[in-house]
Design a protein around this motif. Sequence first.
Motif, PDB file in Angstrom:
ATOM      1  N   GLN A 150     -17.311  46.052  16.302  1.00  0.00           N
ATOM      2  CA  GLN A 150     -16.798  46.455  14.991  1.00  0.00           C
ATOM      3  C   GLN A 150     -15.744  47.560  15.153  1.00  0.00           C
ATOM      4  OE1 GLN A 150     -17.960  45.017  12.003  1.00  0.00           O
ATOM      5  NE2 GLN A 150     -19.003  43.616  13.414  1.00  0.00           N
ATOM      6  N   ARG A 151     -14.496  47.221  14.832  1.00  0.00           N
ATOM      7  CA  ARG A 151     -13.424  48.213  15.017  1.00  0.00           C
ATOM      8  C   ARG A 151     -13.674  49.472  14.199  1.00  0.00           C
ATOM      9  NH1 ARG A 151      -8.484  49.336  12.335  1.00  0.00           N
ATOM     10  NH2 ARG A 151      -6.979  50.391  13.720  1.00  0.00           N
ATOM     11  N   ARG A 152     -14.139  49.325  12.961  1.00  0.00           N
ATOM     12  CA  ARG A 152     -14.332  50.490  12.105  1.00  0.00           C
ATOM     13  C   ARG A 152     -15.386  51.419  12.680  1.00  0.00           C
ATOM     14  NH1 ARG A 152     -17.512  47.972   6.850  1.00  0.00           N
ATOM     15  NH2 ARG A 152     -19.189  46.945   7.992  1.00  0.00           N
TER      16      ARG A 152
ATOM     17  N   VAL B  80      -8.522  52.069   8.609  1.00  0.00           N
ATOM     18  CA  VAL B  80      -9.847  51.433   8.496  1.00  0.00           C
ATOM     19  C   VAL B  80     -10.450  51.694   7.127  1.00  0.00           C
ATOM     20  CG1 VAL B  80     -12.226  51.589   9.316  1.00  0.00           C
ATOM     21  CG2 VAL B  80     -10.363  51.369  10.956  1.00  0.00           C
ATOM     22  N   ARG B  81     -10.325  52.936   6.661  1.00  0.00           N
ATOM     23  CA  ARG B  81     -10.931  53.303   5.386  1.00  0.00           C
ATOM     24  C   ARG B  81     -10.310  52.511   4.235  1.00  0.00           C
ATOM     25  NH1 ARG B  81      -9.759  56.413   1.298  1.00  0.00           N
ATOM     26  NH2 ARG B  81      -7.831  57.117   2.261  1.00  0.00           N
TER      27      ARG B  81
ATOM     28  N   ALA C 213     -23.024  59.840   8.671  1.00  0.00           N
ATOM     29  CA  ALA C 213     -23.571  59.162   7.494  1.00  0.00           C
ATOM     30  C   ALA C 213     -22.841  57.856   7.215  1.00  0.00           C
ATOM     31  CB  ALA C 213     -23.497  60.084   6.281  1.00  0.00           C
ATOM     32  N   THR C 214     -21.523  57.857   7.371  1.00  0.00           N
ATOM     33  CA  THR C 214     -20.739  56.639   7.156  1.00  0.00           C
ATOM     34  C   THR C 214     -21.086  55.592   8.208  1.00  0.00           C
ATOM     35  OG1 THR C 214     -18.927  57.981   6.244  1.00  0.00           O
ATOM     36  CG2 THR C 214     -18.405  55.722   6.894  1.00  0.00           C
ATOM     37  N   PHE C 215     -21.252  56.037   9.438  1.00  0.00           N
ATOM     38  CA  PHE C 215     -21.600  55.125  10.532  1.00  0.00           C
ATOM     39  C   PHE C 215     -22.913  54.406  10.230  1.00  0.00           C
ATOM     40  CE2 PHE C 215     -23.633  54.076  14.530  1.00  0.00           C
ATOM     41  CZ  PHE C 215     -22.617  53.545  15.295  1.00  0.00           C
ATOM     42  N   ILE C 216     -23.944  55.160   9.874  1.00  0.00           N
ATOM     43  CA  ILE C 216     -25.254  54.556   9.599  1.00  0.00           C
ATOM     44  C   ILE C 216     -25.185  53.640   8.379  1.00  0.00           C
ATOM     45  CG2 ILE C 216     -27.606  55.081   8.844  1.00  0.00           C
ATOM     46  CD1 ILE C 216     -27.192  55.511  11.789  1.00  0.00           C
TER      47      ILE C 216
END
Length: 390
Positions: free
Chosen positions: A207-209, A385-386, A317-320
């Motif tokens: 996953q690139r993001r 990405v965002r 938090a964004t990763f999880i």
Amino acid sequence: MSDALRNREFRALWIAEAQSVLGDHLTTVALSIMVYNRTGSALWAAVVYALTFLPALAGGLGLAQIADRYPRKAVLVISSATQALLVGGMAIPGMPLAPLCALVVLARLAGAPANAAQNALTREIFTDELYLRSQDLRGITANIAMLAGFGGGGLLVTSLGPSWALALDAASFVVAAALVQLCVRARPAAGDPGDGWFTAVRWVWGQRRLRVLLALSWLVGLAVIPEGLAAPLADQIGASPQAVGWLLAADPVGFILGTFVLSRFVSAENRRRVMGLLATAAAAVLVGFALTPTLPFALLLLMLAGAAGAYIITVGATFITWVPNELRGGAGGVYRTGLRVAQGVGVALGGVVADLVGSATTTIALAGAAGVVLTIPVAVSWSRVRRTTP
């Protein structure tokens, strides 16, 4: 953040984690003093200190996946109970050095599934913006516990003795297990026990993001270089030996303040929007050490770097959040392991460069400049990405 604390399950997890973190730092101090007093060897004291970190790296990639294969509440309870037994074994007076080292390794390995389960379970409890606030509270608490554990650990160990300090840590794990058992709702395993052992690792790398988020987290490795150079830095700027403690405390104090400001005044979406800018700022501030600052100015620079570095909570938090629930334990292990490795490599690299150039302030300034150069392309990638991620 007080809204997150109103949730009974999170409140239990938060208290359990806070006292465990405090106990871990107390254990680190106790082991260092115990081993040095027994052997008189700085090398052995350093080896045992290193053993408190190395198992977490291996366990982060492997054992963290247990949090996906089995019910996370059970993983937390069993892990805490196991750590209580192992740390309790360390507390036995006169424990030989070899078994003591083995117990240290096993105790930290047992903590890897618990860390993964804690992160994944918190995301199950909160499905809205309160999740990010809960992570802010965890970040602030962890840094306060670190300051209290290292700051008061030496006093407590010398007052009670290393064995009693270790016994207190063992008791903290018993309390943590009881809190989770009584207050956290049982949920079925999120993943399938039949899944491949490194399924989460492979999925994350595809996953690139998520790779961009990992890169943002690894940049912290340059920001921690001043911590490894606190003693030579104090000497170079003409500060007293007592200032070493202040220099070490400045970054976490700034981190606490930065996290509070972001949590209180900035929305979750805006926090994601400025992550790249804050990562760049955290590195850019360190360039100020090229001026060979006075102690007050050095403390200010470190606090500002720590405040900007609070972006890392939003990254985690964004990763999880972007990982499917059934993979969050293993994916969280990848994230945590990468963060630990980056910090360790950064501190070691800072020591090597400081020896080569003969100046702690120059080394820190170079780390800041390198951080800016490396952060800008990562920040640009994050911006892209965002915008393309729902």
